[in-house]
Design a protein around this motif. Structure first.
Motif, PDB file in Angstrom:
ATOM      1  N   LEU A   1      -1.481   2.226  10.289  1.00 54.15           N
ATOM      2  CA  LEU A   1      -1.180   1.719   8.942  1.00 54.15           C
ATOM      3  C   LEU A   1      -0.336   0.455   9.104  1.00 54.15           C
ATOM      4  O   LEU A   1       0.787   0.509   9.602  1.00 54.15           O
ATOM      5  CB  LEU A   1      -0.397   2.800   8.171  1.00 54.15           C
ATOM      6  CG  LEU A   1       0.029   2.434   6.759  1.00 54.15           C
ATOM      7  CD1 LEU A   1      -1.171   2.407   5.813  1.00 54.15           C
ATOM      8  CD2 LEU A   1       1.078   3.436   6.248  1.00 54.15           C
TER       9      LEU A   1
ATOM     10  N   ALA B   1       0.193  -1.828   6.477  1.00 54.39           N
ATOM     11  CA  ALA B   1       0.933  -1.940   5.213  1.00 54.39           C
ATOM     12  C   ALA B   1       0.198  -1.034   4.232  1.00 54.39           C
ATOM     13  O   ALA B   1      -0.972  -0.710   4.481  1.00 54.39           O
ATOM     14  CB  ALA B   1       0.903  -3.383   4.719  1.00 54.39           C
ATOM     15  N   PRO B   2       0.846  -0.609   3.144  1.00 55.21           N
ATOM     16  CA  PRO B   2       0.114   0.241   2.205  1.00 55.21           C
ATOM     17  C   PRO B   2      -1.221  -0.416   1.850  1.00 55.21           C
ATOM     18  O   PRO B   2      -1.260  -1.599   1.497  1.00 55.21           O
ATOM     19  CB  PRO B   2       1.052   0.322   0.994  1.00 55.21           C
ATOM     20  CG  PRO B   2       2.418   0.096   1.570  1.00 55.21           C
ATOM     21  CD  PRO B   2       2.228  -0.846   2.713  1.00 55.21           C
TER      22      PRO B   2
ATOM     23  N   THR C   1      -3.660  -1.165   3.947  1.00 52.31           N
ATOM     24  CA  THR C   1      -4.316  -1.846   5.079  1.00 52.31           C
ATOM     25  C   THR C   1      -4.153  -1.037   6.363  1.00 52.31           C
ATOM     26  O   THR C   1      -3.033  -0.690   6.759  1.00 52.31           O
ATOM     27  CB  THR C   1      -3.709  -3.250   5.307  1.00 52.31           C
ATOM     28  OG1 THR C   1      -3.711  -3.929   4.049  1.00 52.31           O
ATOM     29  CG2 THR C   1      -4.496  -4.052   6.312  1.00 52.31           C
TER      30      THR C   1
ATOM     31  N   PHE D   1       2.183   3.697  12.431  1.00 52.45           N
ATOM     32  CA  PHE D   1       2.458   2.804  11.291  1.00 52.45           C
ATOM     33  C   PHE D   1       3.452   1.739  11.722  1.00 52.45           C
ATOM     34  O   PHE D   1       4.192   1.918  12.705  1.00 52.45           O
ATOM     35  CB  PHE D   1       2.981   3.584  10.075  1.00 52.45           C
ATOM     36  CG  PHE D   1       4.159   4.457  10.367  1.00 52.45           C
ATOM     37  CD1 PHE D   1       5.447   3.938  10.369  1.00 52.45           C
ATOM     38  CD2 PHE D   1       3.994   5.810  10.645  1.00 52.45           C
ATOM     39  CE1 PHE D   1       6.545   4.738  10.657  1.00 52.45           C
ATOM     40  CE2 PHE D   1       5.089   6.617  10.926  1.00 52.45           C
ATOM     41  CZ  PHE D   1       6.366   6.078  10.932  1.00 52.45           C
ATOM     42  N   THR D   2       3.470   0.627  11.006  1.00 53.18           N
ATOM     43  CA  THR D   2       4.405  -0.459  11.313  1.00 53.18           C
ATOM     44  C   THR D   2       5.700  -0.248  10.508  1.00 53.18           C
ATOM     45  O   THR D   2       5.680   0.437   9.484  1.00 53.18           O
ATOM     46  CB  THR D   2       3.817  -1.810  10.866  1.00 53.18           C
ATOM     47  OG1 THR D   2       3.527  -1.699   9.465  1.00 53.18           O
ATOM     48  CG2 THR D   2       2.562  -2.164  11.623  1.00 53.18           C
TER      49      THR D   2
ATOM     50  N   GLU E   1       6.915  -2.333   8.615  1.00 55.35           N
ATOM     51  CA  GLU E   1       6.667  -2.961   7.300  1.00 55.35           C
ATOM     52  C   GLU E   1       6.022  -1.977   6.315  1.00 55.35           C
ATOM     53  O   GLU E   1       6.104  -2.155   5.101  1.00 55.35           O
ATOM     54  CB  GLU E   1       5.741  -4.184   7.412  1.00 55.35           C
ATOM     55  CG  GLU E   1       6.286  -5.351   8.209  1.00 55.35           C
ATOM     56  CD  GLU E   1       6.287  -5.068   9.705  1.00 55.35           C
ATOM     57  OE1 GLU E   1       5.230  -4.676  10.236  1.00 55.35           O
ATOM     58  OE2 GLU E   1       7.359  -5.225  10.330  1.00 55.35           O
ATOM     59  N   SER E   2       5.366  -0.955   6.832  1.00 59.35           N
ATOM     60  CA  SER E   2       4.707  -0.001   5.922  1.00 59.35           C
ATOM     61  C   SER E   2       5.748   0.819   5.163  1.00 59.35           C
ATOM     62  O   SER E   2       5.429   1.440   4.155  1.00 59.35           O
ATOM     63  CB  SER E   2       3.780   0.933   6.697  1.00 59.35           C
ATOM     64  OG  SER E   2       4.559   1.804   7.500  1.00 59.35           O
TER      65      SER E   2
ATOM     66  N   VAL F   1       0.508   6.259   0.097  1.00 56.67           N
ATOM     67  CA  VAL F   1       0.552   6.778   1.476  1.00 56.67           C
ATOM     68  C   VAL F   1       1.044   8.232   1.450  1.00 56.67           C
ATOM     69  O   VAL F   1       2.108   8.534   0.895  1.00 56.67           O
ATOM     70  CB  VAL F   1       1.458   5.934   2.405  1.00 56.67           C
ATOM     71  CG1 VAL F   1       1.409   6.471   3.830  1.00 56.67           C
ATOM     72  CG2 VAL F   1       1.030   4.463   2.376  1.00 56.67           C
TER      73      VAL F   1
END
Ligand code: FAD
Ligand code: AMP
Length: 485
Positions: free
Chosen positions: A134, A136-137, A139, A297-298, A300-301, A324
């Motif tokens: 993931l 970003a939400p 993407t 996930f990053t 940033e997510s 998410v």
């Protein structure tokens, strides 16, 4: 090539829902979302030892299913040697073909994991085998097993990345001598001496398999109490049977070091008497599992982990980041396949705007040893601690005609109900097919049934399920087939 440069970038494939993880939490989420008329992709990176990708996660590939296959085979081997004579069946020359036993297990796993692809096809889920992340939400980056990367977009993303075995610093995995549960399911020879660290569900099941096939098994458990998560009357009864089977369970024994020397493992542990030593041929480390969220996930997510590494979620598996969700072993709650499945279905229904709920108070637990152990709801210790007045009904399988016919007349069913309104608070079973019998209690508790409801329900005779019926009757001292105490 020059022409390619002029082509506009391919639009990133877009779905209503992307599920990352295709275990027993993720694949049901994907199927239910597709049933709800949403476009769905399920990404899974699992690869078996031979390099073949397979859906199904830990449960189908390395957990529930292969362990049950070996428990069944090893139990038959044990019964043919120890029990058939009492039925008047003389068998001579019964011997073990472990390679065939393992081949059967592998065939079951292959069939079940292949079945998920068939289910996906029928439901219209797009299967993607590789790594999902993931970004970003909305993407998700998908990296196929050949390394090719693609950006995908989705209105909703469900994280279902599961768990991994906990490794002890004092006993780092070193196959084939020091292994995790997956390794212990794949032994190609019966170890003469086997030690298992951890007398939890997995340790007991694996210890039972290899004991039945002939290993001398020692289980080391750091806690002084046996199965503290279970009702202690149940735990005591189970321990008595395990001891009789030759499963040596040493409580209050904390592993401090394991050293491989040649083909042997030298194990050091500490108990009340001080430092102890043990030499075995194989060591299984089964001290629990941890949530697995590596590269999922990053930052940033904005998905958050709790202090134990689980993805933070609310009761409906929302992460707090819009669109998410997270389900299964990677979030709080018991690490059980059916808990993850229920969460997957709940989330897929909530995403579709339907009703969805997981009743965390009524999740059955099963240990597939012999006798089997199962329970739902509160233990007697928990009811006592709650201060609520209660009554107990117990029925021993010794008084069950069916259990006797099966040559498995040991253990009991136990029903705990509230003194005031008779609500069933917990049901605990140790005995034949306990894992199947608990379903009735789960249904009863799901409907907030009273012990009287169970008492007034007709149970076929002669069945094992009569034990649950009689235990409910016994809670009011109205048992017919047992002396009421
Ligand atoms: P998993 O089954 O672990 O699946 C997660 C999947 O996600 C895996 O395929 C993983 O490769 C994939 N994945 C992770 N990260 C990514 C990523 N970034 N991209 C793509 N894919 C990713 N439970 C029971 O209820 N009954 C039992 O009898 C039972 N027996 C067990 C016996 C053993 C030996 C073990 C080890 C476990 C057992 N369990 C049992 C527990 C059960 O296996 C787990 O609770 C269950 O598998 C959890 O499901 P899950 O979908 O959350 O995770
Ligand atoms: P479970 O979490 O049900 O899989 O059970 C794992 C068991 O392993 C728990 O009962 C722990 O107490 C036990 N355990 C954890 N670490 C050790 C250790 N170093 N030595 C012995 N037992 C351990």
């Amino acid at each position: 090539m020059a022409n390619d440069d002029k082509k506009p970038a391919a639009p990133s494939p877009s779905f209503d829902v992307i599920v990352i993880g295709g275990g027993p939490a993720g694949y049901p989420a994907a199927i239910r979302a597709a049933q709800n008329k949403l476009s769905v992709a399920c990404i899974d990176e699992w690869k078996n030892r031979d390099g073949t990708p397979a859906f199904g996660g830990t449960c189908l590939n390395a957990g529930c299913i292969p362990s049950k296959a070996l428990l069944e085979s090893s139990e038959l081997y044990h019964r043919v040697r120890e029990e058939f004579a009492s039925h008047g069946i003389k068998v001579s020359g019964a011997s073990l073909d472990l390679a065939q036993m393992q081949k059967r297990k592998a065939g079951i796993v292959r069939g079940m994991t292949g079945g998920i692809l068939a289910l996906f096809k029928a439901a219209g889920v797009t299967p993607l085998q590789g790594h999902g992340k993931l970004l970003a939400p909305g993407t998700v980056e998908f990296t196929a097993h050949d390394g090719a990367k693609r950006s995908l977009s989705a209105k909703q993303v469900v994280l279902a990345s599961g768990s991994a075995p906990i490794e002890l610093r004092s006993a780092a995995f070193q196959a084939p001598q020091i292994v995790d549960s997956w390794g212990a399911l794949d032994f190609d020879a019966v170890p003469k001496r086997l030690a298992v660290i951890g007398a939890g569900v997995i340790g007991l099941e694996l210890g039972s398999v290899w004991r039945r096939l002939g290993s001398e098994v020692v289980v080391l458990e750091a806690l002084p109490e046996f199965l503290p998560i279970a009702d202690q009357q149940l735990a005591k009864e189970a321990l008595r049977h395990f001891k009789k089977q030759g499963l040596e369970i040493r409580l209050g024994a904390k592993l401090t070091q394991a050293l491989v020397e040649g083909d042997a493992v030298h194990v050091t542990y500490a108990d009340a008497k001080g430092e102890q030593k043990l030499t075995v041929d194989r060591l299984v480390v089964a001290v629990g599992r941890r949530p697995y969220t590596q590269d999922l996930f990053t930052p940033e997510s904005a998905v958050q982990l709790d202090e134990r590494g689980f993805i933070k979620v609310d009761d409906h598996c929302r992460t707090g980041v819009a669109g998410v969700w997270a389900i299964g072993d990677c979030v709080r709650g018991p690490m059980l396949a059916h808990k993850g499945k229920e969460e997957g279905v709940m989330v897929a229904d909530l995403i579709a705007g339907l009703f969805g709920e997981t009743n965390y108070k009524v999740i059955p637990s099963v240990i597939y040893t012999s006798p089997e152990i199962s329970w739902v709801g509160l233990t007697e210790e928990q009811v006592k601690a709650s201060g609520r007045a209660y009554k107990v009904g117990v029925f021993p399988f010794l008084a069950s005609g069916r259990a006797k016919a099966m040559e498995q007349a040991s253990g009991f069913a136990k029903v705990l109900a509230a003194q005031d309104d008779d609500e069933i608070l917990g049901v605990h079973i140790v005995g034949p097919m306990a894992g199947e019998l608990i379903a009735e209690a789960v249904l009863a508790m799901e409907y907030s049934a009273s012990s009287e409801d169970l008492q007034r329900t007709i149970h076929a005779h002669p069945t094992l399920s009569e034990a649950v019926h009689e235990a409910a009757l016994n809670a009011d001292k109205r048992s017919i087939d047992n002396i009421n105490r």
